[in-house]
Design an enzyme around this catalytic site. Structure first.
Site, PDB file in Angstrom:
ATOM      1  N   TYR A  51     -80.166  97.431  47.115  1.00 47.00           N
ATOM      2  CA  TYR A  51     -81.361  97.231  46.288  1.00 47.00           C
ATOM      3  C   TYR A  51     -82.616  97.084  47.149  1.00 47.00           C
ATOM      4  O   TYR A  51     -82.643  96.305  48.103  1.00 47.00           O
ATOM      5  CB  TYR A  51     -81.210  95.981  45.407  1.00 47.00           C
ATOM      6  CG  TYR A  51     -82.473  95.627  44.656  1.00 47.00           C
ATOM      7  CD1 TYR A  51     -82.900  96.422  43.590  1.00 47.00           C
ATOM      8  CD2 TYR A  51     -83.251  94.532  45.023  1.00 47.00           C
ATOM      9  CE1 TYR A  51     -84.064  96.131  42.905  1.00 47.00           C
ATOM     10  CE2 TYR A  51     -84.420  94.227  44.346  1.00 47.00           C
ATOM     11  CZ  TYR A  51     -84.824  95.029  43.292  1.00 47.00           C
ATOM     12  OH  TYR A  51     -85.987  94.740  42.620  1.00 47.00           O
ATOM     13  N   HIS A  81     -97.963  97.104  42.498  1.00 44.91           N
ATOM     14  CA  HIS A  81     -97.865  95.673  42.197  1.00 44.91           C
ATOM     15  C   HIS A  81     -99.192  94.935  42.407  1.00 44.91           C
ATOM     16  O   HIS A  81     -99.303  93.752  42.075  1.00 44.91           O
ATOM     17  CB  HIS A  81     -96.767  95.023  43.044  1.00 44.91           C
ATOM     18  CG  HIS A  81     -95.379  95.350  42.573  1.00 44.91           C
ATOM     19  ND1 HIS A  81     -94.971  96.625  42.300  1.00 44.91           N
ATOM     20  CD2 HIS A  81     -94.306  94.548  42.324  1.00 44.91           C
ATOM     21  CE1 HIS A  81     -93.709  96.610  41.910  1.00 44.91           C
ATOM     22  NE2 HIS A  81     -93.279  95.362  41.909  1.00 44.91           N
ATOM     23  N   ASN A 193     -91.554  89.490  47.679  1.00 49.00           N
ATOM     24  CA  ASN A 193     -90.547  88.895  46.799  1.00 49.00           C
ATOM     25  C   ASN A 193     -90.238  87.467  47.245  1.00 49.00           C
ATOM     26  O   ASN A 193     -89.283  87.213  47.955  1.00 49.00           O
ATOM     27  CB  ASN A 193     -89.275  89.759  46.821  1.00 49.00           C
ATOM     28  CG  ASN A 193     -88.393  89.484  45.624  1.00 49.00           C
ATOM     29  OD1 ASN A 193     -88.669  88.601  44.827  1.00 49.00           O
ATOM     30  ND2 ASN A 193     -87.330  90.265  45.501  1.00 49.00           N
ATOM     31  N   TYR A 276    -104.180  45.808  30.429  1.00 53.11           N
ATOM     32  CA  TYR A 276    -103.180  46.615  31.123  1.00 53.11           C
ATOM     33  C   TYR A 276    -103.756  47.416  32.292  1.00 53.11           C
ATOM     34  O   TYR A 276    -103.078  47.618  33.296  1.00 53.11           O
ATOM     35  CB  TYR A 276    -102.521  47.598  30.144  1.00 53.11           C
ATOM     36  CG  TYR A 276    -101.568  46.982  29.155  1.00 53.11           C
ATOM     37  CD1 TYR A 276    -101.349  45.599  29.093  1.00 53.11           C
ATOM     38  CD2 TYR A 276    -100.876  47.779  28.255  1.00 53.11           C
ATOM     39  CE1 TYR A 276    -100.489  45.048  28.181  1.00 53.11           C
ATOM     40  CE2 TYR A 276    -100.006  47.232  27.327  1.00 53.11           C
ATOM     41  CZ  TYR A 276     -99.815  45.865  27.293  1.00 53.11           C
ATOM     42  OH  TYR A 276     -98.947  45.317  26.384  1.00 53.11           O
ATOM     43  N   ARG A 279    -103.730  44.777  35.018  1.00 54.71           N
ATOM     44  CA  ARG A 279    -102.440  44.114  35.237  1.00 54.71           C
ATOM     45  C   ARG A 279    -101.331  45.102  35.600  1.00 54.71           C
ATOM     46  O   ARG A 279    -100.415  44.780  36.359  1.00 54.71           O
ATOM     47  CB  ARG A 279    -102.043  43.348  33.970  1.00 54.71           C
ATOM     48  CG  ARG A 279    -100.937  42.361  34.189  1.00 54.71           C
ATOM     49  CD  ARG A 279    -100.380  41.723  32.940  1.00 54.71           C
ATOM     50  NE  ARG A 279    -101.166  41.815  31.743  1.00 54.71           N
ATOM     51  CZ  ARG A 279    -100.648  41.748  30.507  1.00 54.71           C
ATOM     52  NH1 ARG A 279     -99.337  41.613  30.360  1.00 54.71           N
ATOM     53  NH2 ARG A 279    -101.404  41.819  29.440  1.00 54.71           N
ATOM     54  N   PHE A 325     -85.694  84.068  44.538  1.00 49.32           N
ATOM     55  CA  PHE A 325     -87.111  84.281  44.257  1.00 49.32           C
ATOM     56  C   PHE A 325     -87.569  83.516  43.020  1.00 49.32           C
ATOM     57  O   PHE A 325     -88.757  83.428  42.737  1.00 49.32           O
ATOM     58  CB  PHE A 325     -87.372  85.775  44.015  1.00 49.32           C
ATOM     59  CG  PHE A 325     -86.436  86.356  42.995  1.00 49.32           C
ATOM     60  CD1 PHE A 325     -86.595  86.106  41.641  1.00 49.32           C
ATOM     61  CD2 PHE A 325     -85.365  87.132  43.388  1.00 49.32           C
ATOM     62  CE1 PHE A 325     -85.718  86.605  40.697  1.00 49.32           C
ATOM     63  CE2 PHE A 325     -84.478  87.654  42.453  1.00 49.32           C
ATOM     64  CZ  PHE A 325     -84.654  87.382  41.105  1.00 49.32           C
ATOM     65  N   GLU A 411     -85.765  91.436  33.963  1.00 52.73           N
ATOM     66  CA  GLU A 411     -86.216  90.114  34.437  1.00 52.73           C
ATOM     67  C   GLU A 411     -86.558  89.303  33.191  1.00 52.73           C
ATOM     68  O   GLU A 411     -87.729  89.190  32.793  1.00 52.73           O
ATOM     69  CB  GLU A 411     -87.389  90.302  35.393  1.00 52.73           C
ATOM     70  CG  GLU A 411     -86.959  91.106  36.622  1.00 52.73           C
ATOM     71  CD  GLU A 411     -88.101  91.598  37.500  1.00 52.73           C
ATOM     72  OE1 GLU A 411     -89.259  91.211  37.244  1.00 52.73           O
ATOM     73  OE2 GLU A 411     -87.820  92.373  38.438  1.00 52.73           O
TER      74      GLU A 411
END
Length: 510
Positions: A51, A81, A193, A276, A279, A325, A411
């Site tokens: 791959y 990309h 990746n 609060y 405290r 990844f 994916e």
């Protein structure tokens, strides 16, 4: 700094990203990188199906690529990309991205050439900073989109900042004396990746949060004094019967910071219990400290991990596809950081309200101003703090619970970790401003407490903080523009100067 993929710390990321420390590969890493690449070359020669080396990507994983097209495949990967949008990441974030990608590849499981990895290091050391859009990553398969924009510049494309100028990538490289890279088999995938964008943003967010955690104790201690807080709530015995590390540390910090103060009170002297926001400082600030400690552990695992796919185990001559990844560990913890830091702002804003509200501030003037009505004093500072706190609340909706399938449902579950990290980064920035406003209000309140007695003694640590603020920002005698005062005070918080000065006086805070 030597990079070997094994022992990088959050502090190291700060040194490189913010202070510009130079990096180089360790000799051991160089050997691993070369060995890994040699095995990739062997695979190519044999024509094995692997791959991203001899196949396409994502849903195209079953499409075989000829050896003649491997270079074109990698180049096409980066170009296709590079689809990011939105504002560019700040330079320090991009430096952190480059460092973390280098560190991951230095482990020797990615099959990248040594010369290609050295190009990233050269760019980092010489100050060639790619322009990387901040939006576009799903956080699985890694930070593909933003990392592709980094690699564009390595190839002599895209744009980069060099010596303050935005230049075409090729020109920036030429001015820095760096040769563009021609990507070989597997290299494009190896470079993009991974989880290094979300993790870089996360590391810098965490570094900021660590400072805010200490600064919040200092600001809280100043407010505590100004409101004649009851010190009994910080008694060590209370903390030890609920022994969270953060709670114990915060209570200890508070005792150190106000030690010797003539403004603090004991239980029953003025009132039996505080509200609060005074405290419960150890319980709230302490919970944030515990969250930070956990997140630091997660991020330091992540920044020293191999997050590529497939991974090359050259000793065993194996290439294994997996899911390292996937950004889920970072995504969940960035959401956690966002929520934790938001709480520092939340409680600080309520202390600001208590300081300026004449019904709550133990006899101080309304909005901490003389001639109220003619002057508005610090009234609107609380508006700003409230606005920031409200924005933090909207940002605290977790990104990690969302997922939209991609790549034709190959994916089909993604982390949205980079969105989570970007939200954390913004919340850290907002919270620094809220603490700066608390600092401004608390010191102004202390001025009113000291009007009748200039020599009224403040705490060992709070006195140092008070003096530092007054070195930089004068007392507000009548209405003036306050935006610049807030910016001045946020700088001493973010730079760590406030913490440094106070720690020198009290022997450190946790």
């Amino acid at each position: 700094m030597h990079i070997n993929g094994e022992n990088l710390k959050i502090e190291d990321v700060e040194k490189v990203a913010i202070k510009g420390e130079k990096v180089e590969l360790s000799p051991e890493s160089i050997d691993k990188i070369i060995k890994s690449r040699n095995y990739i070359e062997k695979i190519i020669q044999k024509g094995n199906v692997v791959y991203g080396v001899t196949t396409g990507f994502g849903k195209f994983c079953n499409v075989m690529i000829s050896s003649e097209d491997t270079k074109r495949l990698q180049k096409n990967l980066i170009k296709s990309h590079s689809a990011g949008v939105g504002e560019y990441f700040p330079e320090e974030v991009v430096r952190a991205i480059m460092l973390l990608r280098t560190n991951a590849l230095a482990k020797g499981y990615s099959g990248i050439r040594l010369s290609t990895l050295n190009t990233i290091i050269e760019m980092l050391n010489k100050g060639v900073i790619p322009l990387i859009p901040s939006q576009g990553s799903l956080g699985a398969s890694g930070d593909l989109v933003p990392l592709a924009h980094m690699v564009l510049v390595m190839m002599g494309e895209g744009e980069a900042i060099f010596k303050g100028q935005v230049l075409p990538g090729r020109e920036a490289l030429k001015k820095a004396g760096i040769e563009p890279v021609v990507l070989e088999a597997k290299e494009g995938l190896a470079l993009i990746n991974g989880t290094q964008v979300m993790t870089a943003v996360g590391c810098l967010s965490l570094a900021g949060a660590i400072k805010l955690s200490k600064a919040a104790d200092i600001c809280g201690a100043l407010s505590f004094e100004a409101l004649n807080g009851i010190i009994d709530a910080f008694d060590e015995r209370i903390q030890l019967v609920r022994p969270y590390k953060g709670q114990i540390a915060t209570a200890k910090n508070m005792r150190k910071l106000v030690e010797g103060s003539e403004l603090i009170t004991r239980q029953g002297e003025k009132r039996v219990q505080d509200a609060y926001v005074l405290r419960c400082i150890p319980q709230v600030h302490g919970a944030v400290k515990d969250a930070i400690l956990h997140i630091k552990n997660i991020l330091e695992i992540e920044i020293n991990s191999a997050t590529d796919n497939p991974l090359i185990f050259s000793d065993e001559e194996k290439v294994i596809s997996g899911g390292n990844f996937h950004g889920e560990p970072v995504a969940i913890n960035m959401d956690y950081l966002t929520i934790a830091v938001s709480e520092l702002a939340n409680i600080a804003e309520r202390r600001i309200e208590r300081l300026i509200n004449p019904y709550l501030n133990e006899g101080l003037p309304a909005f901490l101003t003389k001639n109220g009505g003619l002057n508005s004093g610090l009234m609107i500072c609380q508006y700003t703090a409230a606005s920031l706190v409200s924005e933090n609340k909207t940002l605290s909706f977790p990104a990690s619970v969302d997922s939209i399938p991609s790549s034709a449902n190959q994916e089909d579950h993604v982390s949205m970790g980079t969105i989570a990290a970007r939200k954390a980064f913004k919340v850290v920035e907002n919270t620094a401003y809220v603490l700066a406003i608390e600092l401004l209000c608390a010191v102004q309140a202390l001025d009113f407490r000291r009007e009748k007695n200039t020599f009224l003694r403040l705490g060992k640590g709070t006195n140092v903080a008070y003096n530092l603020v007054r070195e930089l920002v004068p007392k507000i005698e009548e209405d003036r523009v306050l935006s610049n005062d807030i910016k001045t005070l946020v700088e001493i918080i973010k730079s760590g100067e406030l913490i440094k000065r106070v720690e020198e006086a009290v022997g450190g805070i946790e």
